[in-house]
Design an enzyme around this catalytic site. Structure first.
Site, mmCIF file in Angstrom:
data_model
loop_
_atom_site.group_PDB
_atom_site.id
_atom_site.type_symbol
_atom_site.label_atom_id
_atom_site.label_comp_id
_atom_site.label_asym_id
_atom_site.label_seq_id
_atom_site.Cartn_x
_atom_site.Cartn_y
_atom_site.Cartn_z
ATOM 1 N N HIS A 1 0.814 -1.222 0.000
ATOM 2 C CA HIS A 1 0.000 0.000 0.000
ATOM 3 C C HIS A 1 0.843 1.265 0.000
ATOM 4 C CE1 HIS A 1 0.299 1.032 4.392
ATOM 5 N NE2 HIS A 1 0.387 -0.270 4.553
ATOM 6 N N GLU B 1 -5.201 1.550 2.636
ATOM 7 C CA GLU B 1 -5.037 0.390 3.519
ATOM 8 C C GLU B 1 -5.240 0.776 4.969
ATOM 9 O OE1 GLU B 1 -2.796 -2.491 6.137
ATOM 10 O OE2 GLU B 1 -2.560 -0.338 5.868
#
Length: 337
Positions: A61, A198
């Protein structure tokens, strides 16, 4: 290698505002297909020398934890909320910066103005304010608006024996590993998902996995290491200097047993330092990926990291290198399952 890591960590990219990180990655890779989806995920296909039996997706991420302005007081201070899981105890007195360059300091009322009960505990976010040096709300509003995001404004440096300190190592470390895999001429075709959001609920990963439809996913992350003074046994979780962390379970995922065992055995065979956690804790994009569509076999490799979600994330370069080597080896191992 660590200079490049510190370079990408210096970029600002709170959840939902990852554009600077995405642009940096796009300009730094050489791939066969590059897609930015509607959420902002960067989905990259790199053709290798061989076509695998399974569709493989690596994921890391781009976003980092931060702060979002929710209000401006009459005297020019900023009320804010956390973007991602930040402990209020690590933010008091910290410098922050906004995407437009505005800088500030997080503060609260002075100790001598606090009640006895207030002095016994860390203040909650609703008791904290960002001071940007504005005289009043009008002046503050010319610099910052509701919904603007800030990140920790802290120096990055190396210290000790291979230690590196920076904000946003979670998860720019995983992003850099994938960038090097893409540019390194991989043996097998693979997809690489640089995901968004995320830190606020693995939202980007859900969309990325749905689009790519992988058979197998490898999530590249950092994970909490508690190997500090006066912490012993299982409570240390994992340790810096002991290699890549291969997860068997966390609070969001029970990892594919065969993939877990193959990752550990591959590392051992190649002499790559590796370890696993001693507690079931945390979570990452695997939680969304492994339940996408009809299910995705998932493995997670992590760089152990002290002081996650703070302005002073700390890793060891040797652990980063071990994680990168194992990720590359597993592309070949998983491709032929």
């Amino acid at each position: 290698m660590m200079d490049r890591l510190l370079e990408i960590c210096a970029l600002d990219g709170t959840s939902g505002d990852e554009g600077a990180v995405r642009d940096y990655i796009k300009s730094s890779i050489h791939a066969d297909k590059v897609i930015t989806d509607n959420l902002g995920n960067l989905l990259v296909f790199k053709k290798g020398r061989k076509t695998p039996k399974n569709r493989i997706m690596f994921a890391a991420h781009m976003d980092e934890v931060g702060f979002m302005v929710t209000d401006i007081t009459s005297d020019g201070f900023l009320r804010f909320g956390a973007v991602g899981g930040i402990d209020p105890r690590v933010v008091l007195g910290r410098a922050v910066r906004f995407m437009n360059g505005t800088r500030g300091v997080i503060g609260t009322k002075a100790v001598h103005q606090q009640s006895a009960d207030e002095r016994k505990k860390a203040p909650d976010f609703d008791a904290l304010l960002i001071d940007i040096g504005a005289e009043n709300a009008e002046e503050a509003g010319k610099r910052v608006s509701r919904g603007d995001c800030a990140v920790f404004d802290s120096d990055s440096f190396r210290f000790g024996s291979g230690f590196v300190k920076s904000k946003a190592i979670d998860d720019r470390a995983g992003c850099l590993i994938m960038m090097d895999m893409i540019n390194g001429g991989p043996e097998y075709d693979a997809w690489y998902a640089f995901t968004v959001q995320e830190e606020v609920g693995t939202r980007g990963a859900k969309a990325a996995a749905f689009t790519i439809e992988p058979d197998i996913a490898v999530v590249l992350e950092t994970t909490t290491a508690c190997d500090i003074a006066e912490t012993s046994g299982a409570k240390r979780v994992c340790e810096l200097g002991r290699g890549c962390v291969v997860s068997y379970m966390d609070r969001a995922t029970i990892y594919d047993r065969e993939l877990y065992q193959l990752a550990r055995s591959t590392a051992d065979k190649l002499g790559i330092a590796n370890q696993t956690k001693t507690l079931i804790a945390g979570g990452n994009d695997s939680g969304a990926i492994h339940v996408s569509r009809g299910g995705v076999r998932t493995c997670a490799l992590s760089v152990p990291c002290r002081y996650l979600h703070s302005p002073a994330c700390v890793i060891n370069e040797a652990d980063y290198t071990a994680t990168a080597k194992l990720a590359e080896a597993l592309l070949s191992a998983f491709a032929e399952l």
